[in-house]
Write an enzyme that holds these catalytic residues in place. Sequence first.
Site, mmCIF file in Angstrom:
data_model
loop_
_atom_site.group_PDB
_atom_site.id
_atom_site.type_symbol
_atom_site.label_atom_id
_atom_site.label_comp_id
_atom_site.label_asym_id
_atom_site.label_seq_id
_atom_site.Cartn_x
_atom_site.Cartn_y
_atom_site.Cartn_z
ATOM 1 N N LEU A 519 0.788 -1.224 0.078
ATOM 2 C CA LEU A 519 0.051 0.056 0.132
ATOM 3 C C LEU A 519 0.649 1.325 0.050
ATOM 4 O O LEU A 519 0.436 2.339 -0.333
ATOM 5 C CB LEU A 519 -0.835 -0.023 1.238
ATOM 6 C CG LEU A 519 -2.084 -0.909 1.208
ATOM 7 C CD1 LEU A 519 -2.771 -0.971 2.672
ATOM 8 C CD2 LEU A 519 -3.087 -0.632 0.383
ATOM 9 N N GLY A 520 2.021 1.123 0.636
ATOM 10 C CA GLY A 520 2.786 2.167 0.614
ATOM 11 C C GLY A 520 3.905 2.135 1.353
ATOM 12 O O GLY A 520 4.101 1.073 2.108
ATOM 13 N N GLY A 522 6.153 3.701 4.514
ATOM 14 C CA GLY A 522 5.998 4.694 5.578
ATOM 15 C C GLY A 522 7.391 4.988 5.967
ATOM 16 O O GLY A 522 8.575 4.462 5.644
ATOM 17 N N GLY A 525 8.876 1.393 7.841
ATOM 18 C CA GLY A 525 8.658 0.405 7.069
ATOM 19 C C GLY A 525 7.574 0.130 6.111
ATOM 20 O O GLY A 525 7.091 1.422 5.574
ATOM 21 N N VAL A 527 3.882 -0.978 4.194
ATOM 22 C CA VAL A 527 2.405 -1.468 4.668
ATOM 23 C C VAL A 527 2.076 -1.990 3.692
ATOM 24 O O VAL A 527 1.977 -1.657 2.297
ATOM 25 C CB VAL A 527 1.872 0.089 4.842
ATOM 26 C CG1 VAL A 527 0.376 -0.349 5.364
ATOM 27 C CG2 VAL A 527 2.399 0.949 5.529
ATOM 28 N N LYS A 542 1.736 -3.238 9.058
ATOM 29 C CA LYS A 542 3.050 -2.427 8.598
ATOM 30 C C LYS A 542 4.091 -3.512 9.086
ATOM 31 O O LYS A 542 4.094 -3.700 10.410
ATOM 32 C CB LYS A 542 3.019 -1.147 9.454
ATOM 33 C CG LYS A 542 4.334 -0.568 9.389
ATOM 34 C CD LYS A 542 4.367 0.896 9.859
ATOM 35 C CE LYS A 542 4.470 1.846 8.768
ATOM 36 N NZ LYS A 542 4.608 3.388 8.770
ATOM 37 N N ASP A 636 6.782 13.321 11.661
ATOM 38 C CA ASP A 636 6.801 13.250 10.341
ATOM 39 C C ASP A 636 5.396 13.357 9.686
ATOM 40 O O ASP A 636 4.828 12.553 8.911
ATOM 41 C CB ASP A 636 7.296 11.816 9.914
ATOM 42 C CG ASP A 636 7.806 11.676 8.412
ATOM 43 O OD1 ASP A 636 7.817 12.599 7.838
ATOM 44 O OD2 ASP A 636 7.823 10.452 7.944
#
Length: 801
Positions: A519-520, A522, A525, A527, A542, A636
């Site tokens: 999914l992405g 981050g 780590g 996801v 994650k 962040d």
Amino acid sequence: MFSFLHYLIISISILKHSTTLAQKNSGTVSIDATLTAGDKAFSWLSSSGDFALGFQQLSDNKDLFLLAIWFNKLPERTVVWSAETPNNPTRKGSKLKLTADRGLLLTDPRNQELWNSDPIISQVDMAIFNDTGNFVLVNRNSEKIWESFSHPTDTLLPTQVLEKGDVVSSRDSSTNFSRGRFQLFLLKDGNVVLDSINLPSEFTNANYYTSGTTNTNSSNPGKQLVFNESGSLYVLRENNEMFTLSGAENVSGADYYYRATLNFDGVFTKYSHPKNPTMENSWSAVWSIPDNICIKSFVFGSSGACGYNRICRLNVDKRPVCECPRGFSLLDADDEYRGCKPNFLQSCEEETKSSADSLYTFQEIKDIDWPTGDYEVLQPYETDKCKETCLNDCMCAVAIFRNNTCWKKKLPLTNGRLDSNAEARAFIKVRKSDFPLENPSSSSQTKSQNVIIIAGSVLLGTSLFVNFLLLGGVSMGFFFIYKKRVTRPQSDREVSRFNLRCFTYKDLTDATDDFKEELGRGSFGIVYKGTLKDTNDQVAVKKLDRAFQDSEKEFKAEVNVIGHTHHKNLVRLLGFCEEGEQRLLVYEFMSNGTLAGFLFGDMRPSWNQRIQIAMGVARGLLYLHEECNTQIIHCDIKPQNILLDESYNARIADFGLAKHLLMNQSHTNTAIRGTKGYVAPEWFSNMPITVKVDVYSFGVLLLEIICCRRNVDVEIAAEEKAILVYWAYDCYTEGTLDVLVGSDMEAIEDMKSLERFLRVAIWCIQEDPSLRPSMKKVMLMLEGIVQVSAPPSPFLFGSII
Ligand SMILES: *[C@@H]1O[C@H](CO)[C@@H](O)[C@H](O)[C@H]1NC(C)=O
Ligand SMILES: *[C@@H]1O[C@H](CO)[C@@H](O)[C@H](O)[C@H]1NC(C)=O
Ligand SMILES: *[C@@H]1O[C@H](CO)[C@@H](O)[C@H](O)[C@H]1NC(C)=O
């Protein structure tokens, strides 16, 4: 810290809008004059323009308008009177008309009458708006036939007089102007009292303040409550002697505004504000009653100042700060005065099956008491027996032990307060599974024992008087904040964590189909998307990178902290997995992806939707910074870390992880966890990392939300536009906001909000962290509750980005 009092924001340009748009400035209003809610001519001014009467747009609902009188020259909106009607606030298009036979007449957009000033005996000739703030209707003989000063709401102004039987009522909350629970009354017997009523009934609880000027105490009872021109508040007795509540101020009324307001939390406060708003930016409390609302408002049959199941402590301005004790959480996450609910209710059935001590334990807090919640008193008694009897009694929520006496208390806990004289130890019953990482034998690690006295930083940027109050407060020892701590990790893992599932690694490889769909990526780590095999719930898993692999305890501590956060603008943690080297976190799945995708995609999202998202992010951050048990600095904040749920609510992701890194690394460049373009300048210097780093990143994010573009966009041809923070500030100083938002007509039509949001963003991106507002202040400014002064250039130290 409750923050109206600090944050000196200097140089305020006097409200351009209201003065230019309002009607003529003569201080009189003639018959048949009208005002329309939402219109350009929305107010009538007193002769010098100090006060305005008209329609105030509500900050939390732009379609509603309050018929009110307010201080017109101050940057913050301070309403001193509002028409008391169930239909105030009213809708856009409502009209106020001055009529000869009915006085002031408020009608809705379909011409239905909503309110009028009282029935009047003679014809109105005109209205005079006195510079004291009093709106007066006079007849042909210049006799007063109606005046706003005779119909006070929550505020008295200098020269205003309260007669016997008159009442001042608090409002419901800082933003809701409906009648609230508290009232200041000049009783028929001459006594001035503060009390609370159990709304919606009129049942009055016992007084929590009385002046004592009654006819039973004295042959010379009170006649009027007077707030005189010099700011003195006194009870005028029948023989014209004065019983002074608060003396005159030695600074002249020519330089200062005064008001006395019954706040929505029950404290009656006299405030002063320099008339020249460049000197200082907010109202300072100069006097208040009662002296300690946390203790004084305690009466049977009412919840006290803070609501049920709370702990009340006194702020420097003598107003209450309300907290949930451990084991409790806010009833309504958006309203800190509505009380708390227990995280569990003990069932009396369960006790027959298993013994209570395997399920429950106690959190100890010192110097706390709920003096009205007892149902049983045991004496003489010992501490251990006191705890034991409460543990085995399913009715018992808290045991208080003091002086060989044990008080057993039931829910809801009422009138909770910090009381350092009490020498009491409160044992709050909690479910063991809610506090997995806390060692019961070291339960003295609880919050209230980490009380520290702060001084330094808060003393900067407040008025002399507030500083004086602060120093006084510090020396008297009632002024403190709780130092927030990570709870101590416990060595064993005997219990399942607070509503968190402990997954096996296999559970998660199954759920994600062996980490197939990414999914992405981050900050900590990658996801993956997954579906839990047993419940069919969609989740985001994650897989944390090396950061946590060497430290089991830290991981658990962080998980515990994250697991205790609950807010509608945060992504919720559902569970975790720790097996060997593997550390995984399982979150709820957010169906509408990241804010980055939403903002920078092909379709420009609507202005309103963007405003809602910005507010949501601000709310989530405020919660992380100031409202959850352990303060969390995100470190962040960027559009990739803001997710959107199915209703497009902003939900902050990836919080609670940065602390670990902060603690273990020095502030060298390698420790910079933020993302280029969003990180605050102090990461690059030796300045301490505080919540203000998030405020900075929020400022950048807010600009991106306003403009629907990335902060740094090298593909933009025009060099001066490549970096948004510079370009936005340029546009702001040049007054070319329309250029900034491109062809976004919705934003341009809502120019007032646009300018407000832009100003807030520029305040947030100040390179000097101490100039950045707190998230609380940001929230108040975004909502329009506090006016936003013109920000200085953010780039004092030269550019670093
Ligand atoms: C305004 O109020 C003050 C104090 O009550 C009074 O002395 C004065 O006459 C009033 N001015 C007008 C124009 O009514
Ligand atoms: C204000 O509070 C009252 C009482 O709690 C509630 O009925 C009303 O709907 C609120 N008004 C607004 C505008 O939120
Ligand atoms: C207001 O009352 C105080 C006494 O509390 C008195 O000293 C002062 O002179 C009064 N001011 C005016 C303008 O009447």
